[in-house]
Design a protein around this motif. Structure first.
Motif, PDB file in Angstrom:
ATOM      1  N   ASP A   1      -2.649  -5.843   5.274  1.00  0.00           N
ATOM      2  CA  ASP A   1      -2.080  -4.811   4.405  1.00  0.00           C
ATOM      3  C   ASP A   1      -1.644  -3.601   5.220  1.00  0.00           C
ATOM      4  OD1 ASP A   1      -2.716  -6.482   2.328  1.00  0.00           O
ATOM      5  OD2 ASP A   1      -4.449  -5.334   1.647  1.00  0.00           O
ATOM      6  N   ARG A   2      -2.502  -3.167   6.129  1.00  0.00           N
ATOM      7  CA  ARG A   2      -2.212  -1.979   6.922  1.00  0.00           C
ATOM      8  C   ARG A   2      -1.134  -2.246   7.971  1.00  0.00           C
ATOM      9  NH1 ARG A   2      -6.369  -1.838   4.216  1.00  0.00           N
ATOM     10  NH2 ARG A   2      -7.648  -0.015   3.751  1.00  0.00           N
ATOM     11  N   LEU A   3      -1.151  -3.448   8.542  1.00  0.00           N
ATOM     12  CA  LEU A   3      -0.124  -3.794   9.510  1.00  0.00           C
ATOM     13  C   LEU A   3       1.250  -3.786   8.861  1.00  0.00           C
ATOM     14  CD1 LEU A   3       0.930  -4.882  12.195  1.00  0.00           C
ATOM     15  CD2 LEU A   3       0.274  -7.187  11.444  1.00  0.00           C
ATOM     16  N   GLN A   4       1.388  -4.408   7.705  1.00  0.00           N
ATOM     17  CA  GLN A   4       2.675  -4.437   7.020  1.00  0.00           C
ATOM     18  C   GLN A   4       3.131  -3.033   6.636  1.00  0.00           C
ATOM     19  OE1 GLN A   4       4.219  -7.303   3.647  1.00  0.00           O
ATOM     20  NE2 GLN A   4       3.032  -5.687   2.683  1.00  0.00           N
ATOM     21  N   THR A   5       2.217  -2.235   6.086  1.00  0.00           N
ATOM     22  CA  THR A   5       2.584  -0.889   5.642  1.00  0.00           C
ATOM     23  C   THR A   5       2.995  -0.010   6.814  1.00  0.00           C
ATOM     24  OG1 THR A   5       1.042  -1.081   3.776  1.00  0.00           O
ATOM     25  CG2 THR A   5       1.778   1.125   4.373  1.00  0.00           C
ATOM     26  N   LEU A   6       2.217  -0.041   7.899  1.00  0.00           N
ATOM     27  CA  LEU A   6       2.530   0.789   9.057  1.00  0.00           C
ATOM     28  C   LEU A   6       3.835   0.343   9.718  1.00  0.00           C
ATOM     29  CD1 LEU A   6       1.799   3.030  10.952  1.00  0.00           C
ATOM     30  CD2 LEU A   6       0.263   1.482  12.168  1.00  0.00           C
ATOM     31  N   SER A   7       4.053  -0.971   9.800  1.00  0.00           N
ATOM     32  CA  SER A   7       5.278  -1.475  10.405  1.00  0.00           C
ATOM     33  C   SER A   7       6.502  -1.060   9.591  1.00  0.00           C
ATOM     34  CB  SER A   7       5.198  -2.997  10.528  1.00  0.00           C
ATOM     35  OG  SER A   7       6.297  -3.509  11.224  1.00  0.00           O
ATOM     36  N   ARG A   8       6.397  -1.147   8.269  1.00  0.00           N
ATOM     37  CA  ARG A   8       7.526  -0.732   7.430  1.00  0.00           C
ATOM     38  C   ARG A   8       7.777   0.768   7.551  1.00  0.00           C
ATOM     39  NH1 ARG A   8       6.481  -4.131   1.778  1.00  0.00           N
ATOM     40  NH2 ARG A   8       7.279  -6.147   2.547  1.00  0.00           N
ATOM     41  N   LEU A   9       6.717   1.556   7.676  1.00  0.00           N
ATOM     42  CA  LEU A   9       6.875   2.997   7.829  1.00  0.00           C
ATOM     43  C   LEU A   9       7.605   3.319   9.132  1.00  0.00           C
ATOM     44  CD1 LEU A   9       6.251   5.814   6.742  1.00  0.00           C
ATOM     45  CD2 LEU A   9       4.031   5.697   7.881  1.00  0.00           C
ATOM     46  N   LEU A  10       7.269   2.610  10.210  1.00  0.00           N
ATOM     47  CA  LEU A  10       7.962   2.826  11.476  1.00  0.00           C
ATOM     48  C   LEU A  10       9.432   2.420  11.380  1.00  0.00           C
ATOM     49  CD1 LEU A  10       5.236   1.582  13.982  1.00  0.00           C
ATOM     50  CD2 LEU A  10       6.012   3.931  13.665  1.00  0.00           C
ATOM     51  N   LEU A  11       9.704   1.302  10.679  1.00  0.00           N
ATOM     52  CA  LEU A  11      11.092   0.871  10.537  1.00  0.00           C
ATOM     53  C   LEU A  11      11.905   1.883   9.736  1.00  0.00           C
ATOM     54  CD1 LEU A  11      10.662  -2.970   9.885  1.00  0.00           C
ATOM     55  CD2 LEU A  11      11.388  -1.835  12.000  1.00  0.00           C
TER      56      LEU A  11
ATOM     57  N   MET B   1       0.848  -1.190   0.000  1.00  0.00           N
ATOM     58  CA  MET B   1       0.000   0.000   0.000  1.00  0.00           C
ATOM     59  C   MET B   1       0.883   1.238   0.000  1.00  0.00           C
ATOM     60  SD  MET B   1      -2.801  -0.982   2.930  1.00  0.00           S
ATOM     61  CE  MET B   1      -3.485   0.680   2.818  1.00  0.00           C
ATOM     62  N   ALA B   2       0.326   2.337  -0.517  1.00  0.00           N
ATOM     63  CA  ALA B   2       1.029   3.610  -0.414  1.00  0.00           C
ATOM     64  C   ALA B   2       0.963   4.091   1.028  1.00  0.00           C
ATOM     65  CB  ALA B   2       0.394   4.633  -1.348  1.00  0.00           C
TER      66      ALA B   2
ATOM     67  N   HIS C   1      -0.301   2.698  22.258  1.00  0.00           N
ATOM     68  CA  HIS C   1      -1.035   1.640  21.574  1.00  0.00           C
ATOM     69  C   HIS C   1      -1.798   2.173  20.382  1.00  0.00           C
ATOM     70  CE1 HIS C   1      -4.940  -0.812  21.410  1.00  0.00           C
ATOM     71  NE2 HIS C   1      -4.015  -1.504  20.770  1.00  0.00           N
ATOM     72  N   PHE C   2      -1.762   1.377  19.302  1.00  0.00           N
ATOM     73  CA  PHE C   2      -2.561   1.674  18.117  1.00  0.00           C
ATOM     74  C   PHE C   2      -3.156   0.371  17.610  1.00  0.00           C
ATOM     75  CE2 PHE C   2      -3.089   2.344  13.516  1.00  0.00           C
ATOM     76  CZ  PHE C   2      -3.925   3.449  13.548  1.00  0.00           C
ATOM     77  N   HIS C   3      -4.477   0.313  17.514  1.00  0.00           N
ATOM     78  CA  HIS C   3      -5.172  -0.892  17.071  1.00  0.00           C
ATOM     79  C   HIS C   3      -5.528  -0.752  15.596  1.00  0.00           C
ATOM     80  CE1 HIS C   3      -7.366  -4.611  17.541  1.00  0.00           C
ATOM     81  NE2 HIS C   3      -8.441  -4.069  16.998  1.00  0.00           N
ATOM     82  N   ILE C   4      -5.141  -1.752  14.802  1.00  0.00           N
ATOM     83  CA  ILE C   4      -5.334  -1.722  13.355  1.00  0.00           C
ATOM     84  C   ILE C   4      -6.640  -2.427  13.001  1.00  0.00           C
ATOM     85  CG2 ILE C   4      -4.372  -2.422  11.138  1.00  0.00           C
ATOM     86  CD1 ILE C   4      -1.628  -2.315  12.413  1.00  0.00           C
ATOM     87  N   THR C   5      -7.451  -1.786  12.190  1.00  0.00           N
ATOM     88  CA  THR C   5      -8.719  -2.340  11.713  1.00  0.00           C
ATOM     89  C   THR C   5      -8.711  -2.330  10.194  1.00  0.00           C
ATOM     90  OG1 THR C   5      -9.929  -0.246  11.565  1.00  0.00           O
ATOM     91  CG2 THR C   5      -9.807  -1.302  13.744  1.00  0.00           C
ATOM     92  N   PRO C   6      -9.725  -2.887   9.539  1.00  0.00           N
ATOM     93  CA  PRO C   6      -9.739  -2.890   8.071  1.00  0.00           C
ATOM     94  C   PRO C   6      -9.817  -1.502   7.446  1.00  0.00           C
ATOM     95  CG  PRO C   6     -11.200  -4.579   8.916  1.00  0.00           C
ATOM     96  CD  PRO C   6     -10.776  -3.757  10.085  1.00  0.00           C
ATOM     97  N   ASN C   7     -10.159  -0.474   8.212  1.00  0.00           N
ATOM     98  CA  ASN C   7     -10.199   0.884   7.680  1.00  0.00           C
ATOM     99  C   ASN C   7      -8.801   1.468   7.633  1.00  0.00           C
ATOM    100  OD1 ASN C   7     -13.064   0.800   7.607  1.00  0.00           O
ATOM    101  ND2 ASN C   7     -13.082   1.221   9.795  1.00  0.00           N
ATOM    102  N   LEU C   8      -8.608   2.431   6.747  1.00  0.00           N
ATOM    103  CA  LEU C   8      -7.301   3.053   6.590  1.00  0.00           C
ATOM    104  C   LEU C   8      -7.021   3.986   7.749  1.00  0.00           C
ATOM    105  CD1 LEU C   8      -4.792   3.447   4.842  1.00  0.00           C
ATOM    106  CD2 LEU C   8      -5.966   5.312   3.676  1.00  0.00           C
ATOM    107  N   TRP C   9      -5.970   3.646   8.518  1.00  0.00           N
ATOM    108  CA  TRP C   9      -5.533   4.444   9.657  1.00  0.00           C
ATOM    109  C   TRP C   9      -6.708   4.865  10.544  1.00  0.00           C
ATOM    110  CZ3 TRP C   9      -1.768   2.217   8.402  1.00  0.00           C
ATOM    111  CH2 TRP C   9      -0.730   2.604   7.586  1.00  0.00           C
ATOM    112  N   PRO C  10      -7.409   3.902  11.196  1.00  0.00           N
ATOM    113  CA  PRO C  10      -8.497   4.268  12.093  1.00  0.00           C
ATOM    114  C   PRO C  10      -7.975   5.033  13.305  1.00  0.00           C
ATOM    115  CG  PRO C  10      -7.898   1.998  12.392  1.00  0.00           C
ATOM    116  CD  PRO C  10      -7.109   2.484  11.216  1.00  0.00           C
ATOM    117  N   GLN C  11      -8.886   5.722  13.973  1.00  0.00           N
ATOM    118  CA  GLN C  11      -8.468   6.505  15.129  1.00  0.00           C
ATOM    119  C   GLN C  11      -7.967   5.564  16.218  1.00  0.00           C
ATOM    120  OE1 GLN C  11      -8.295   9.813  15.424  1.00  0.00           O
ATOM    121  NE2 GLN C  11      -8.824   9.892  13.249  1.00  0.00           N
ATOM    122  N   GLY C  12      -6.840   5.887  16.809  1.00  0.00           N
ATOM    123  CA  GLY C  12      -6.296   5.102  17.902  1.00  0.00           C
ATOM    124  C   GLY C  12      -6.022   5.991  19.092  1.00  0.00           C
TER     125      GLY C  12
END
Length: 337
Positions: free
Chosen positions: A250-260, A164-165, A322-333
């Motif tokens: 998809d969101r977990l992988q993208t967010l994790s790579r962004l943090l790395l 994902m972008a 903590h940030f909880h990932i849901t199927p929505n793009l960057w849900p509020q955490g």
């Protein structure tokens, strides 16, 4: 095979009838030939059976969801026989979704190398467990079916989350885990931030604040401080429809790579949908992220289950952000104690 055995039985009956009706050497020769052909076929097949190499190989072994991949079945024979048949059952199952496919094989090889390809089901993320069960070779007459040495052949392919972008970091993670106060630096050393305390046995003499100690008539130690990094904790639920689980991954992988990319190690956790047991992975590089995703893909995700949010959250190393990932793009955490 049944059809070939019937044809051989009819040929043998014809040879026997020919021998009974015509008292000649040629009738005896035909009958002996018919009787000896199965044994000859079996003797020719046994060395092929011992030297045959049967392998399963996914190509590629790791691919993003939705891309085309194939499972390559390769049979290498040491001898060139007219016809050798391979039979068996090919099972392909997705460990994450629980979906299963079954293919019954009836393949013919003219000798040498037989190679067949089967498309891999890459519509959903998961670990694809491939197994060729009960592989057997038939002789060139098709009368005998013999099991291949080595038994079941297995292979595994990984269908990974789709790229994902990357978007901006969620507000709760924007601080990258630096807002956790201060803590003593292990081993001490120089630093602009420090605290003063009484001397304890084992403290280094170089850490003693001699000027202040002389005024107080007791030893005072300068204790160097460093920022207390709060742990970045990403959580996800391990259940739901396959499409929603794909979106979470998809969101977990993208967010994790962004943090790395921002040099921010973090912790990924989820709860077992039945037992509630929490799986925790520290992600500090590409290798640990791959291990984390593979562990997620190997565990079956039912449509309903227990959420990790049902229990208290914790992370090794400090207070979690903590940030909880849901199927929505960057849900509020938000922060969760």
């Amino acid at each position: 095979m049944a059809r070939r055995r019937v044809l051989y039985a009819l040929a043998l009956m014809g040879g026997a009838l020919f021998f009974l009706c015509f008292e000649a050497y040629v009738s005896l020769f035909v009958l002996a030939l018919l009787l000896g052909l199965p044994l000859l076929s079996l003797l020719l097949t046994l060395p092929v059976l011992r030297g045959a190499e049967l392998t399963l190989s996914p190509q590629p072994g790791r691919l993003p969801r939705g891309e085309e991949g194939v499972l390559v079945l390769t049979l290498r024979l040491p001898l060139e026989l007219p016809v050798v048949r391979l039979s068996g059952r090919l099972r392909v199952g997705n460990a994450l979704t629980g979906e299963r496919e079954l293919h019954r094989l009836r393949l013919r090889s003219p000798g040498g190398v037989l190679e067949e390809t089967f498309p891999l089901p890459t519509g959903h993320c998961g670990a694809l467990e491939c197994a060729l069960e009960r592989p057997r070779l038939t002789d060139w007459l098709g009368l005998f079916s013999l099991p291949l040495p080595g038994g079941t052949r297995t292979a595994r392919a990984w269908v990974l989350p789709a790229p994902m972008a990357p978007g901006p970091l969620p507000p709760v993670l924007a601080g990258l885990g630096m807002e956790g106060g201060w803590k003593p630096r292990p081993g001490g050393g120089p630093g602009e931030d420090y605290d003063l305390r009484e001397y304890r046995p084992g403290d280094l003499l170089r850490s003693v604040h001699w000027k202040l100690s002389s005024k107080r008539d007791e030893l005072v130690v300068r204790e160097t401080l460093e920022p207390r990094r709060s742990v970045l904790l990403l959580t996800a639920d391990h259940f739901g429809p396959a499409e929603e689980v794909d979106a979470v991954l998809d969101r977990l992988q993208t967010l994790s790579r962004l943090l790395l990319e921002k040099e921010a190690p973090h912790v990924v956790a989820w709860a077992h949908p039945a037992s509630g047991e929490v799986s925790t992975f520290r992600v500090d590089g590409a290798g640990s992220l791959r291990a984390c995703l593979e562990a997620f893909l190997l565990q079956q995700a039912p449509r309903e289950g227990r959420s990790i949010l049902d229990g208290p959250l914790s992370a090794p190393g400090g207070p979690p952000r903590h940030f909880h990932i849901t199927p929505n793009l960057w849900p509020q955490g938000g922060d969760r104690p």
